[in-house]
Write an enzyme that holds these catalytic residues in place. Sequence first.
Site, mmCIF file in Angstrom:
data_model
loop_
_atom_site.group_PDB
_atom_site.id
_atom_site.type_symbol
_atom_site.label_atom_id
_atom_site.label_comp_id
_atom_site.label_asym_id
_atom_site.label_seq_id
_atom_site.Cartn_x
_atom_site.Cartn_y
_atom_site.Cartn_z
ATOM 1 N N ARG A 112 0.804 -1.282 0.067
ATOM 2 C CA ARG A 112 0.125 -0.009 0.097
ATOM 3 C C ARG A 112 0.675 1.305 0.003
ATOM 4 N NH1 ARG A 112 -2.857 -3.078 3.974
ATOM 5 N NH2 ARG A 112 -4.657 -4.120 2.681
ATOM 6 N N LYS A 134 2.010 11.363 -11.246
ATOM 7 C CA LYS A 134 1.255 10.545 -11.996
ATOM 8 C C LYS A 134 2.002 9.094 -12.321
ATOM 9 C CE LYS A 134 -1.829 13.400 -14.396
ATOM 10 N NZ LYS A 134 -2.223 13.967 -15.909
ATOM 11 N N GLU A 176 7.247 18.293 -25.096
ATOM 12 C CA GLU A 176 6.628 18.519 -23.873
ATOM 13 C C GLU A 176 7.169 19.686 -23.504
ATOM 14 O OE1 GLU A 176 4.145 16.894 -22.561
ATOM 15 O OE2 GLU A 176 4.492 14.802 -22.790
ATOM 16 N N LYS A 218 5.657 23.215 -14.101
ATOM 17 C CA LYS A 218 4.942 21.874 -13.972
ATOM 18 C C LYS A 218 4.620 21.985 -12.139
ATOM 19 C CE LYS A 218 3.949 17.259 -14.365
ATOM 20 N NZ LYS A 218 3.894 15.981 -15.189
ATOM 21 N N GLU A 228 -5.481 16.891 -10.488
ATOM 22 C CA GLU A 228 -6.387 17.261 -11.719
ATOM 23 C C GLU A 228 -7.899 17.285 -11.867
ATOM 24 O OE1 GLU A 228 -4.307 15.386 -15.327
ATOM 25 O OE2 GLU A 228 -6.196 15.236 -16.110
ATOM 26 N N ARG A 232 -4.961 21.479 -13.576
ATOM 27 C CA ARG A 232 -3.748 20.295 -14.044
ATOM 28 C C ARG A 232 -4.043 20.146 -15.596
ATOM 29 N NH1 ARG A 232 -0.407 15.786 -10.693
ATOM 30 N NH2 ARG A 232 0.831 15.156 -12.819
ATOM 31 N N ASN A 236 -2.190 18.522 -20.220
ATOM 32 C CA ASN A 236 -2.673 17.960 -21.215
ATOM 33 C C ASN A 236 -2.821 18.312 -22.504
ATOM 34 O OD1 ASN A 236 -2.544 15.446 -19.424
ATOM 35 N ND2 ASN A 236 -4.387 16.309 -18.498
ATOM 36 N N HIS A 239 -2.214 16.226 -25.595
ATOM 37 C CA HIS A 239 -2.089 14.753 -25.280
ATOM 38 C C HIS A 239 -3.564 13.827 -25.659
ATOM 39 C CE1 HIS A 239 1.131 16.296 -23.143
ATOM 40 N NE2 HIS A 239 1.281 15.097 -22.592
ATOM 41 N N HIS A 243 -2.532 10.542 -27.373
ATOM 42 C CA HIS A 243 -2.954 9.368 -26.928
ATOM 43 C C HIS A 243 -3.450 8.351 -27.808
ATOM 44 C CE1 HIS A 243 -2.367 10.688 -22.461
ATOM 45 N NE2 HIS A 243 -1.363 10.663 -22.766
ATOM 46 N N HIS A 256 6.517 9.180 -27.221
ATOM 47 C CA HIS A 256 5.228 9.982 -26.684
ATOM 48 C C HIS A 256 5.432 11.307 -27.020
ATOM 49 C CE1 HIS A 256 2.470 11.162 -23.653
ATOM 50 N NE2 HIS A 256 3.151 12.089 -23.212
HETATM 51 P P1 NAD Z 1 11.390 5.996 -22.492
HETATM 52 O O1 NAD Z 1 11.302 5.608 -21.005
HETATM 53 O O2 NAD Z 1 10.878 4.542 -23.127
HETATM 54 O O3 NAD Z 1 12.681 6.103 -22.947
HETATM 55 C C1 NAD Z 1 13.117 6.277 -24.232
HETATM 56 C C2 NAD Z 1 14.648 5.424 -24.550
HETATM 57 O O4 NAD Z 1 15.615 6.155 -24.192
HETATM 58 C C3 NAD Z 1 14.442 4.150 -23.923
HETATM 59 O O5 NAD Z 1 15.063 3.304 -25.083
HETATM 60 C C4 NAD Z 1 15.452 4.184 -22.921
HETATM 61 O O6 NAD Z 1 16.115 2.895 -22.817
HETATM 62 C C5 NAD Z 1 16.518 5.316 -23.490
HETATM 63 N N1 NAD Z 1 17.218 5.910 -22.421
HETATM 64 C C6 NAD Z 1 16.686 6.671 -21.510
HETATM 65 N N2 NAD Z 1 17.523 7.539 -20.822
HETATM 66 C C7 NAD Z 1 18.731 7.302 -21.449
HETATM 67 C C8 NAD Z 1 19.948 8.082 -21.529
HETATM 68 N N3 NAD Z 1 20.181 8.888 -20.578
HETATM 69 N N4 NAD Z 1 20.829 7.532 -22.334
HETATM 70 C C9 NAD Z 1 20.695 6.735 -23.321
HETATM 71 N N5 NAD Z 1 19.434 6.082 -23.493
HETATM 72 C C10 NAD Z 1 18.440 6.534 -22.658
HETATM 73 O O7 NAD Z 1 10.785 7.122 -22.868
HETATM 74 P P2 NAD Z 1 10.170 8.535 -22.414
HETATM 75 O O8 NAD Z 1 10.044 9.277 -23.456
HETATM 76 O O9 NAD Z 1 11.363 8.964 -21.517
HETATM 77 O O10 NAD Z 1 8.898 8.309 -21.577
HETATM 78 C C11 NAD Z 1 7.756 7.974 -22.200
HETATM 79 C C12 NAD Z 1 6.598 7.657 -21.157
HETATM 80 O O11 NAD Z 1 6.489 8.392 -20.212
HETATM 81 C C13 NAD Z 1 5.228 7.353 -21.764
HETATM 82 O O12 NAD Z 1 4.785 6.082 -21.009
HETATM 83 C C14 NAD Z 1 4.312 8.452 -21.399
HETATM 84 O O13 NAD Z 1 3.099 7.975 -21.149
HETATM 85 C C15 NAD Z 1 4.938 8.731 -19.973
HETATM 86 N N6 NAD Z 1 4.888 9.948 -19.535
HETATM 87 C C16 NAD Z 1 4.221 10.233 -18.131
HETATM 88 C C17 NAD Z 1 3.957 11.402 -17.608
HETATM 89 C C18 NAD Z 1 3.843 11.631 -16.162
HETATM 90 O O14 NAD Z 1 3.186 12.636 -15.845
HETATM 91 N N7 NAD Z 1 3.577 10.563 -15.479
HETATM 92 C C19 NAD Z 1 4.072 12.572 -18.423
HETATM 93 C C20 NAD Z 1 4.793 12.425 -19.938
HETATM 94 C C21 NAD Z 1 4.821 11.147 -20.297
HETATM 95 N N1 GLY Z 2 1.979 15.028 -18.093
HETATM 96 C C1 GLY Z 2 0.447 15.669 -17.599
HETATM 97 C C2 GLY Z 2 0.583 15.702 -16.102
HETATM 98 O O1 GLY Z 2 1.431 15.365 -15.275
HETATM 99 O O2 GLY Z 2 -0.534 16.199 -15.527
#
Ligand code: NAD
Ligand code: GLY
Length: 352
Positions: A112, A134, A176, A218, A228, A232, A236, A239, A243, A256
Amino acid sequence: MTKVRVELGANSYDICIGENIFGAAADFLAASNFTKILLVTDENVGALYADKFSGVDVVKIPAGERSKTLHCAEILYTRAIESKLDRKSAIVALGGGVVGDLAGFVAATYLRGVNFVQIPTTLLAQVDSSVGGKTAVNHQLGKNLIGAFYQPRAVFIDIATLKTLPERELKAGLGEVVKYGVISDEKFFNCLEENVDKILNGDAEILAQIVRRSCEIKAEVVSLDEKEIGLRRILNFGHTIAHAIEEETGYEKYCHGEAVAIGMLGAAFISEKIGAVSHAAVERLENLIVRLGLQTHCEGVSVDKMYSALFRDKKTVGGKINWVVMKKIGAVEVTSGVPENIVREALENIAR
Ligand code: NAD
Ligand code: GLY
């Protein structure tokens, strides 16, 4: 190292930003006296950086969006149980948004809730996903549908990690970054316009500046509306369509941030059509996206299927899509009254 505070009462935390600050992150972990630490990373990031952290159990997941599943979460739960993590233990996410979202979801639900620390290594994770709490995994019927709001204890952003980041991923993160300029800060948008070359050349000073400003924006929004309920939603912008693009293309064709750039142009088209924003502002956004080397259109998508996917978005309530629309560079608003024909036209406009 500089700090940006996320003010959330008892759940407040610092975002620490600097170059070569893994040492500071390791010191923080040591000083926190966690009973055990499970460091979650992916195969790429783990090979580069996991050895910077000693005294932790390391688990590596396959890189990429396909790891953001309940199946992968279950593998992490098993490792947490085997490593005897208790309620005073911590899960640390070292990687991009995939690692952060997945590890955060496991931290939120294992026993939890256990302590959680974010060490983001992609630009996208540094400016967005590691901040704000998130966490989620995907379901085969939609992205991020299973999740929790769960704040980290701290975020450590080491700008030096961007040196190993593939160029495509850096550009995707810029999607972003541009969003922050559009939703709340025209000066920041101007700064991006003025520094495109430096940004694309990986200039550490300008990257640190844009990461910091993005985190400030942010942090402010999240502090005012953690769950949200209203404000907040502006984070998006772009987005809803992004999505749908990701879902339609199986989460693999577009990163993304790339989908967000295209989605912002779809949202900008809608904004102009409903009379909320000038054509000049939309053109400015499109020009910046192009100059940053991001795509403006997506391939291999069906407008009908994307249209259906919009209704599975979390911002759709009671069958009504809440659209974040542009008023100008630096200001947006949320509206649910966009006619279907305009939405379809926007989707046709971005689809190739
Ligand atoms: P990712 O985590 O898939 O990373 C992209 C690639 O880069 C991967 O192959 C990884 O191994 C590589 N990588 C990462 N750091 C590296 C580094 N320093 N050097 C070399 N390679 C590296 O992709 P992302 O774009 O970071 O994240 C996308 C995800 O984030 C999606 O699932 C999206 O939905 C999520 N997201 C979440 C939020 C939130 O608020 N929680 C906001 C935006 C996006
Ligand atoms: N990436 C959108 C949020 O964190 O609300």
